[in-house]
Structure formats: structure tokens, C-alpha cells
Design a protein around this motif. Structure first.
Motif, PDB file in Angstrom:
ATOM      1  N   GLU A  78      -1.768  15.559   5.613  1.00  0.00           N
ATOM      2  CA  GLU A  78      -1.123  14.253   5.631  1.00  0.00           C
ATOM      3  C   GLU A  78       0.328  14.354   6.095  1.00  0.00           C
ATOM      4  O   GLU A  78       0.853  13.425   6.693  1.00  0.00           O
ATOM      5  CB  GLU A  78      -1.210  13.587   4.262  1.00  0.00           C
ATOM      6  CG  GLU A  78      -2.555  12.961   3.956  1.00  0.00           C
ATOM      7  CD  GLU A  78      -3.592  13.971   3.511  1.00  0.00           C
ATOM      8  OE1 GLU A  78      -3.226  15.135   3.236  1.00  0.00           O
ATOM      9  OE2 GLU A  78      -4.775  13.601   3.452  1.00  0.00           O
TER      10      GLU A  78
ATOM     11  N   HIS B 257       0.823  -1.212   0.000  1.00  0.00           N
ATOM     12  CA  HIS B 257       0.000   0.000   0.000  1.00  0.00           C
ATOM     13  C   HIS B 257       0.857   1.262   0.000  1.00  0.00           C
ATOM     14  O   HIS B 257       0.498   2.256  -0.643  1.00  0.00           O
ATOM     15  CB  HIS B 257      -0.956  -0.006   1.186  1.00  0.00           C
ATOM     16  CG  HIS B 257      -2.050  -1.004   1.030  1.00  0.00           C
ATOM     17  ND1 HIS B 257      -2.717  -1.536   2.102  1.00  0.00           N
ATOM     18  CD2 HIS B 257      -2.599  -1.586  -0.059  1.00  0.00           C
ATOM     19  CE1 HIS B 257      -3.635  -2.396   1.671  1.00  0.00           C
ATOM     20  NE2 HIS B 257      -3.578  -2.441   0.363  1.00  0.00           N
TER      21      HIS B 257
ATOM     22  N   LYS C  65      -9.938  13.957  -8.564  1.00  0.00           N
ATOM     23  CA  LYS C  65      -9.995  12.508  -8.343  1.00  0.00           C
ATOM     24  C   LYS C  65      -8.695  12.026  -7.715  1.00  0.00           C
ATOM     25  O   LYS C  65      -8.686  11.188  -6.827  1.00  0.00           O
ATOM     26  CB  LYS C  65     -10.233  11.785  -9.669  1.00  0.00           C
ATOM     27  CG  LYS C  65     -10.272  10.274  -9.538  1.00  0.00           C
ATOM     28  CD  LYS C  65     -10.486   9.629 -10.906  1.00  0.00           C
ATOM     29  CE  LYS C  65     -10.451   8.127 -10.767  1.00  0.00           C
ATOM     30  NZ  LYS C  65      -9.118   7.580 -10.878  1.00  0.00           N
TER      31      LYS C  65
ATOM     32  N   ARG D 240      -6.041  10.632  -0.544  1.00  0.00           N
ATOM     33  CA  ARG D 240      -6.504  10.609   0.852  1.00  0.00           C
ATOM     34  C   ARG D 240      -6.939   9.205   1.259  1.00  0.00           C
ATOM     35  O   ARG D 240      -6.615   8.738   2.349  1.00  0.00           O
ATOM     36  CB  ARG D 240      -7.663  11.604   1.033  1.00  0.00           C
ATOM     37  CG  ARG D 240      -8.215  11.667   2.423  1.00  0.00           C
ATOM     38  CD  ARG D 240      -7.205  12.206   3.396  1.00  0.00           C
ATOM     39  NE  ARG D 240      -7.716  12.082   4.758  1.00  0.00           N
ATOM     40  CZ  ARG D 240      -6.967  12.130   5.821  1.00  0.00           C
ATOM     41  NH1 ARG D 240      -5.676  12.332   5.721  1.00  0.00           N
ATOM     42  NH2 ARG D 240      -7.491  12.006   7.008  1.00  0.00           N
ATOM     43  N   HIS D 241      -7.664   8.520   0.390  1.00  0.00           N
ATOM     44  CA  HIS D 241      -8.105   7.156   0.686  1.00  0.00           C
ATOM     45  C   HIS D 241      -6.906   6.225   0.884  1.00  0.00           C
ATOM     46  O   HIS D 241      -6.879   5.428   1.833  1.00  0.00           O
ATOM     47  CB  HIS D 241      -9.002   6.635  -0.438  1.00  0.00           C
ATOM     48  CG  HIS D 241      -9.376   5.196  -0.280  1.00  0.00           C
ATOM     49  ND1 HIS D 241     -10.252   4.762   0.698  1.00  0.00           N
ATOM     50  CD2 HIS D 241      -8.970   4.085  -0.955  1.00  0.00           C
ATOM     51  CE1 HIS D 241     -10.376   3.446   0.623  1.00  0.00           C
ATOM     52  NE2 HIS D 241      -9.608   3.013  -0.378  1.00  0.00           N
ATOM     53  N   LYS D 242      -5.917   6.319   0.023  1.00  0.00           N
ATOM     54  CA  LYS D 242      -4.737   5.453   0.125  1.00  0.00           C
ATOM     55  C   LYS D 242      -3.928   5.789   1.379  1.00  0.00           C
ATOM     56  O   LYS D 242      -3.388   4.897   2.028  1.00  0.00           O
ATOM     57  CB  LYS D 242      -3.881   5.591  -1.141  1.00  0.00           C
ATOM     58  CG  LYS D 242      -2.772   4.585  -1.242  1.00  0.00           C
ATOM     59  CD  LYS D 242      -3.254   3.153  -1.170  1.00  0.00           C
ATOM     60  CE  LYS D 242      -3.959   2.719  -2.419  1.00  0.00           C
ATOM     61  NZ  LYS D 242      -4.324   1.287  -2.405  1.00  0.00           N
ATOM     62  N   TRP D 243      -3.859   7.071   1.734  1.00  0.00           N
ATOM     63  CA  TRP D 243      -3.138   7.474   2.934  1.00  0.00           C
ATOM     64  C   TRP D 243      -3.810   6.910   4.191  1.00  0.00           C
ATOM     65  O   TRP D 243      -3.138   6.393   5.084  1.00  0.00           O
ATOM     66  CB  TRP D 243      -3.043   8.998   3.027  1.00  0.00           C
ATOM     67  CG  TRP D 243      -2.415   9.448   4.304  1.00  0.00           C
ATOM     68  CD1 TRP D 243      -3.033  10.047   5.344  1.00  0.00           C
ATOM     69  CD2 TRP D 243      -1.048   9.281   4.687  1.00  0.00           C
ATOM     70  NE1 TRP D 243      -2.146  10.281   6.349  1.00  0.00           N
ATOM     71  CE2 TRP D 243      -0.911   9.819   5.969  1.00  0.00           C
ATOM     72  CE3 TRP D 243       0.055   8.735   4.069  1.00  0.00           C
ATOM     73  CZ2 TRP D 243       0.295   9.830   6.658  1.00  0.00           C
ATOM     74  CZ3 TRP D 243       1.276   8.739   4.746  1.00  0.00           C
ATOM     75  CH2 TRP D 243       1.386   9.277   6.020  1.00  0.00           C
ATOM     76  N   VAL D 244      -5.126   7.004   4.261  1.00  0.00           N
ATOM     77  CA  VAL D 244      -5.857   6.454   5.408  1.00  0.00           C
ATOM     78  C   VAL D 244      -5.652   4.943   5.473  1.00  0.00           C
ATOM     79  O   VAL D 244      -5.457   4.368   6.562  1.00  0.00           O
ATOM     80  CB  VAL D 244      -7.360   6.816   5.327  1.00  0.00           C
ATOM     81  CG1 VAL D 244      -8.172   6.041   6.337  1.00  0.00           C
ATOM     82  CG2 VAL D 244      -7.547   8.315   5.513  1.00  0.00           C
ATOM     83  N   GLN D 245      -5.650   4.297   4.339  1.00  0.00           N
ATOM     84  CA  GLN D 245      -5.420   2.856   4.293  1.00  0.00           C
ATOM     85  C   GLN D 245      -4.007   2.515   4.791  1.00  0.00           C
ATOM     86  O   GLN D 245      -3.834   1.559   5.551  1.00  0.00           O
ATOM     87  CB  GLN D 245      -5.618   2.356   2.866  1.00  0.00           C
ATOM     88  CG  GLN D 245      -5.588   0.866   2.721  1.00  0.00           C
ATOM     89  CD  GLN D 245      -5.845   0.440   1.280  1.00  0.00           C
ATOM     90  OE1 GLN D 245      -5.600   1.187   0.340  1.00  0.00           O
ATOM     91  NE2 GLN D 245      -6.349  -0.767   1.123  1.00  0.00           N
TER      92      GLN D 245
ATOM     93  N   ALA E  30      -8.742  12.739  -3.896  1.00  0.00           N
ATOM     94  CA  ALA E  30      -9.568  11.801  -3.127  1.00  0.00           C
ATOM     95  C   ALA E  30      -8.902  10.428  -3.054  1.00  0.00           C
ATOM     96  O   ALA E  30      -8.915   9.777  -2.001  1.00  0.00           O
ATOM     97  CB  ALA E  30     -10.946  11.685  -3.767  1.00  0.00           C
ATOM     98  N   GLU E  31      -8.316  10.000  -4.146  1.00  0.00           N
ATOM     99  CA  GLU E  31      -7.626   8.709  -4.164  1.00  0.00           C
ATOM    100  C   GLU E  31      -6.413   8.735  -3.240  1.00  0.00           C
ATOM    101  O   GLU E  31      -6.155   7.777  -2.518  1.00  0.00           O
ATOM    102  CB  GLU E  31      -7.201   8.396  -5.601  1.00  0.00           C
ATOM    103  CG  GLU E  31      -6.511   7.058  -5.760  1.00  0.00           C
ATOM    104  CD  GLU E  31      -6.019   6.824  -7.176  1.00  0.00           C
ATOM    105  OE1 GLU E  31      -5.509   5.717  -7.418  1.00  0.00           O
ATOM    106  OE2 GLU E  31      -6.136   7.733  -8.019  1.00  0.00           O
TER     107      GLU E  31
END
Length: 181
Positions: free
Chosen positions: A130, A13, A29, A35-40, A32-33
Motif C-alpha cells: 500500500e 473514507h 481481520k 486492504r479493503h478500505k485502502w482499495v475503496q 483484510a479490513e
């Protein structure tokens, strides 16, 4: 093996996040992608480093303690009797004891690889929010996670050698006691 798999997932990841950061196209886009990958990645890091000791620490302590006591018992049987299956039992117990320390060493190497991947991240390309979270991730690395026998000693080769040293000292002490009597 669970710890190694979790660390591998985190590394994958982080690599995907690095690819997103190095992608020159910047649009909504992408944000948002990212941020999602960072949270993951943050979730994976917390999962891989915080729960391993809670899950496996007590099991490692019990296995090391019982294997050490079994080896002491087998050494006494070798010394006092001519029962030859004891040698096979002694070999199996050494392999079992060695196995836990090898797994601990492999987990330590995998966690080091995870930390190296975190360090090599292009954190300066992250958004400001982040970057602040990345500082928490870096502070977490100041106290690296290692597999221990429930906090008594780390499961690495140095601890393995100290356990073998204690076993040898026990065997010599018993031999001296038997020779006196």
C-alpha cells in the motif's frame, strides 16, 4: 455539487482508514479490513478526480459562453433602448455567470481539503504494498484537479475577473462606437 460530494466521500473514507491505521490492535481481520478500505480510498480518489472534468467541462464552457454573450446583448439593449426589463435580465445573467465560478471555486477548495487529508495520512503505517500505491496517489497530486471550462480556463475567481474585464472592455468599445456615430 457532484464533485464536492465525491470529495467528501473520499475524505470520510480516508478518515476511516486513518482510524484503522491508528488502531493498536493488529490481527488478521485488521489486515483484510485495511486492504479493503485502502482499495475503496483509491477507487474514490480516482472517481472524484478523473471524471469531474469529463462530465462538467463542456457544460461549464457552454454556460459561460452563452452567459457572456447574453450579458453583451443585454449591455447593448441597456445602451441603445429604454427598455427597463433589460436591467433585471442583466442582473439574472450576472448571477448565473457568477454561480458557475463560485461552484468552481468551491470545488477547488474541496479538492484542496481532499489533498490535505491525503497528505496528513500516516502512510508509514501502511503495509509495503500500500505504501507503493500511496506513491502513485502522491504523484497524482502533483497535478491537482480543478474545474475548467473544457480546458480553456479554470472556473475560479481569477478567471471570473478576467471575464468581467473583457465584458467591460466590450461595453466601453461599443459606447465609443456609438458616440462617434
Amino acid at each position: 455539487m457532484y464533485a464536492m460530494a465525491r470529495a467528501d466521500i473520499s475524505i470520510v473514507h480516508l478518515r476511516e482508514l486513518e482510524n484503522i491505521l491508528n488502531d493498536p490492535s493488529k490481527n488478521e481481520k485488521h489486515s483484510a479490513e485495511l486492504r479493503h478500505k485502502w482499495v475503496q480510498c483509491m477507487h474514490d480518489h480516482q472517481q472524484s478526480t478523473s471524471t469531474i472534468e469529463n462530465i462538467f467541462g463542456l457544460m461549464c464552457l457552454a454556460q459561460v459562453a452563452t452567459a457572456t454573450l447574453s450579458i453583451c446583448d443585454a449591455l447593448l439593449l441597456v445602451l441603445l433602448t429604454d427598455w427597463y426589463p433589460t436591467y433585471s435580465y442583466l442582473y439574472v445573467m450576472f448571477v448565473q455567470l457568477s454561480g458557475f465560478f463560485v461552484i468552481g471555486h468551491l470545488v477547488e477548495l474541496k479538492i484542496d481539503a481532499l489533498y490535505n487529508k491525503i497528505i496528513s495520512m500516516p502512510w508509514y503505517k501502511l503495509p509495503v504494498k500500500e505504501q507503493k500505491e500511496f506513491r502513485f496517489l502522491m504523484s497524482r497530486q502533483q497535478c491537482p484537479m480543478i474545474l475548467t471550462a473544457y480546458g480553456f480556463h479554470p472556473m475560479n475567481f481569477e478567471a471570473y475577473m478576467s471575464v468581467l474585464k473583457v465584458l467591460y472592455q466590450f461595453f466601453v468599445m461599443i459606447m465609443q462606437y456609438i458616440d462617434r456615430n
